[in-house]
Design an enzyme around this catalytic site. Structure first.
Site, PDB file in Angstrom:
ATOM      1  N   ASN A 121      21.890  48.378 -19.524  1.00 48.65           N
ATOM      2  CA  ASN A 121      22.754  47.294 -20.024  1.00 48.65           C
ATOM      3  C   ASN A 121      23.286  46.432 -18.879  1.00 48.65           C
ATOM      4  OD1 ASN A 121      22.262  48.665 -22.343  1.00 48.65           O
ATOM      5  ND2 ASN A 121      24.368  49.345 -22.704  1.00 48.65           N
ATOM      6  N   HIS A 167      23.752  -1.957 -30.650  1.00 43.43           N
ATOM      7  CA  HIS A 167      23.180  -1.896 -32.014  1.00 43.43           C
ATOM      8  C   HIS A 167      21.752  -2.414 -32.032  1.00 43.43           C
ATOM      9  CE1 HIS A 167      27.409  -1.483 -33.488  1.00 43.43           C
ATOM     10  NE2 HIS A 167      27.637  -2.352 -32.505  1.00 43.43           N
ATOM     11  N   SER A 288      -6.223   6.061 -28.385  1.00 42.41           N
ATOM     12  CA  SER A 288      -6.472   6.486 -29.759  1.00 42.41           C
ATOM     13  C   SER A 288      -7.950   6.783 -29.923  1.00 42.41           C
ATOM     14  CB  SER A 288      -6.062   5.370 -30.715  1.00 42.41           C
ATOM     15  OG  SER A 288      -6.733   5.502 -31.954  1.00 42.41           O
ATOM     16  N   LYS A 294      -5.451   0.855 -28.147  1.00 42.05           N
ATOM     17  CA  LYS A 294      -4.187   1.577 -28.009  1.00 42.05           C
ATOM     18  C   LYS A 294      -3.948   2.179 -26.627  1.00 42.05           C
ATOM     19  CE  LYS A 294      -2.043   2.655 -31.719  1.00 42.05           C
ATOM     20  NZ  LYS A 294      -0.785   3.075 -31.535  1.00 42.05           N
ATOM     21  N   GLU A 301       7.063  10.243 -25.588  1.00 46.11           N
ATOM     22  CA  GLU A 301       7.211  10.795 -26.938  1.00 46.11           C
ATOM     23  C   GLU A 301       7.302  12.319 -26.910  1.00 46.11           C
ATOM     24  OE1 GLU A 301       4.760   8.246 -30.015  1.00 46.11           O
ATOM     25  OE2 GLU A 301       3.735   8.368 -28.101  1.00 46.11           O
TER      26      GLU A 301
END
Ligand code: ARG
Length: 505
Positions: A121, A167, A288, A294, A301
């Protein structure tokens, strides 16, 4: 070896004496931890060495026994340095069992003496604390390297304006460097949080026993010093039963992940065709399989995505801890896997973020063009009227009307005729907005911490200074530890050779 230990004990388990039947196979597999706590082996061996020396001081081991024990421990350490794959074949229950079995194999009955007065422990709590201290310092280095890259980009792109947003709406122009330095502030605080987690872990539990303490009068302070801890834990129950140092570490990791994820979000947006603020480096993007055009920001990400599991690790351990009675409970075995994994992921996320950030190109023309939209200077228009004596709220209203008139005439508000402007407020004068440029709007924000060029220059200098201090702090720290520790088995070999040089072994 003279002894034949296996003939003296019915099995080599650490706890088989009172059991009559073998454990259920599935349960046995379920309770084992060697597959993951083997990562603590370098720390376990260091603690064992310190414990052997401490047992000698209280007369449990002779000098010769300590020498033999330490030699056997060193032999395991060297084997680990060479090729850790020998661990793969082990049937040990956990890392503590592994070492005891290896010692008994090597030393016979002497191998059974080392566990005198101690418990797994306290061992596991000690090993894990040592791991967290090393892990925190290795991530501190990585975050500091990342800060350095942010600083370089802030310097290299100094003077480029961009549209500041709130915003996600155009707000006021700012310097790109100011934007980048905002991220540096966040990561600087992460270095402090890692330091805090390291300090939380920096207390040695050895001598706490299974829960009650040690009855051989073991020198707790001496063991702590031997292991490079700066203090001992204060209460044996707390020492074996709490893991808040691990929670502090996971919380520091969650902070880093959150900051990386927010940065990732910025870059994913900036790389979009709508923004087109940055050129992603080929090295950190993917394509892609279907759409030839792409170039996807997968590095950012994935960094954003992996943040989920880091937060999950923190929440997981918090949940494990919340119902535990005082003292050690086996639930605590659940502390390690998620923390190891979270540490490894953050190390990878920081490495990728550092590489991708360093190679990102900022598109000055595009950033400048967007930042020059006069809508971003509307507040400056209100400030102009304030300087002419109008209360701010009224100035705000006036500019609002100017903006809607400009919208009606379908032209930038700064190009309304003086006549049109004066119809809205007589305070407008000839050429009132002629000098209103993006540079000027930025230059007015000259308070400390603002986006004016001079303020940002000071911020760059301050960050450089902070990085220097952090670097020298890490340097001093690594020199002050009597014991060099390692985070991973792979790093163990490098660390060990340094330990040897330092202690003259
Ligand atoms: N594998 C255990 C853990 O990680 C070590 C301590 C075991 N102690 C015990 N009493 N079963 O927590």
């Amino acid at each position: 070896m003279s002894d034949s230990p296996t003939s003296e004990r019915k099995d080599d388990r650490l706890w088989g004496g009172r059991f009559e039947r073998e454990p259920d196979k599935a349960f046995d597999a379920f309770q084992r931890s060697f597959s993951f706590d083997r990562r603590l082996l370098p720390y376990e061996l260091a603690v064992d060495r310190a414990w052997a020396r401490a047992l000698q001081k209280v007369g449990i081991l002779t000098e010769v026994e300590v020498r033999d024990t330490i030699n056997a421990l060193e032999a395991i350490a060297s084997e680990l340095d060479g090729d850790p794959s020998f661990l793969d074949g082990s049937t040990a229950e956990d890392v503590h069992h592994f070492v005891e079995s290896a010692l008994v194999h090597e030393l016979g009955a002497l191998g059974w003496k080392l566990h005198t007065g101690r418990s797994r422990n306290e061992l596991v709590a000690t090993d894990f604390r040592l791991f967290v201290i090393d892990a925190a310092s290795s991530l501190q280095r990585q975050v500091i390297d990342f800060l350095t890259v942010i600083l370089e980009q802030a310097k290299a792109n100094f003077g480029i304006p961009m549209a500041g947003m709130t915003h996600m709406q155009h707000a006021q122009p700012i310097l790109l460097s100011h934007f980048l330095l905002a991220h540096a502030e966040a990561f600087s605080r992460d270095v402090t949080r890692l330091q805090h987690a390291s300090e939380s872990a920096d207390a040695c539990p050895m001598g706490s026993g299974a829960l009650a303490g040690n009855s051989f009068g073991i020198d707790r302070e001496g063991i702590a010093r031997d292991l490079g801890f700066s203090r001992i834990t204060a209460n044996s129950l707390d020492a074996v039963g709490d893991r808040d140092f691990a929670l502090d570490y996971l919380s520091a990791l969650s902070g880093i992940a959150t900051h990386l994820s927010r940065l990732a979000e910025d870059f994913v947006i900036f790389a979009s065709q709508e923004f087109a603020y940055v050129i992603l480096p080929d090295e950190y993007a993917t394509g892609s399989s279907l759409m030839p055009q792409k170039k996807n920001p997968d590095s950012w990400e994935l960094i954003r995505g992996k943040t989920g599991r880091i937060h999950g690790a923190l929440l997981g351990l918090l949940t494990t801890m919340k119902g535990l009675p005082t003292s050690y409970q086996r639930d605590l075995q659940e502390d390690k896997e998620a923390l190891f994994a979270a540490h490894d992921q953050i190390a990878a996320m920081l490495a990728i973020a550092t590489g991708a950030f360093a190679k990102t190109k900022f598109k000055e023309d595009r950033l400048r063009a967007v930042a020059s939209n006069p809508v971003l200077f509307a507040t400056e228009g209100a400030d102009y009227l304030v300087h002419r004596g109008l209360p701010f709220r009224q100035a705000h209203d006036v500019i609002g009307k100017v903006l809607s008139e400009a919208e009606r005439q379908d032209k930038p508000w700064t190009q309304l005729s003086l006549e049109d402007l004066q119809k809205i407020s007589p305070l407008f004068e000839k050429d009132c907005f002629s000098g209103l440029t993006v540079e000027k709007a930025i230059a007015t924000k000259s308070v400390p911490g603002g986006t004016a060029a001079d303020s940002v220059k000071l911020a760059i200098a301050a960050l450089q200074e902070r990085i220097n201090i952090l670097h020298s702090g890490l340097h001093e720290e690594s020199q002050s530890k009597s014991l060099k520790r390692s985070v991973s088995e792979a790093e163990a070999s490098e660390t060990k050779s340094k330990t040897k040089t330092q202690t003259g072994e």
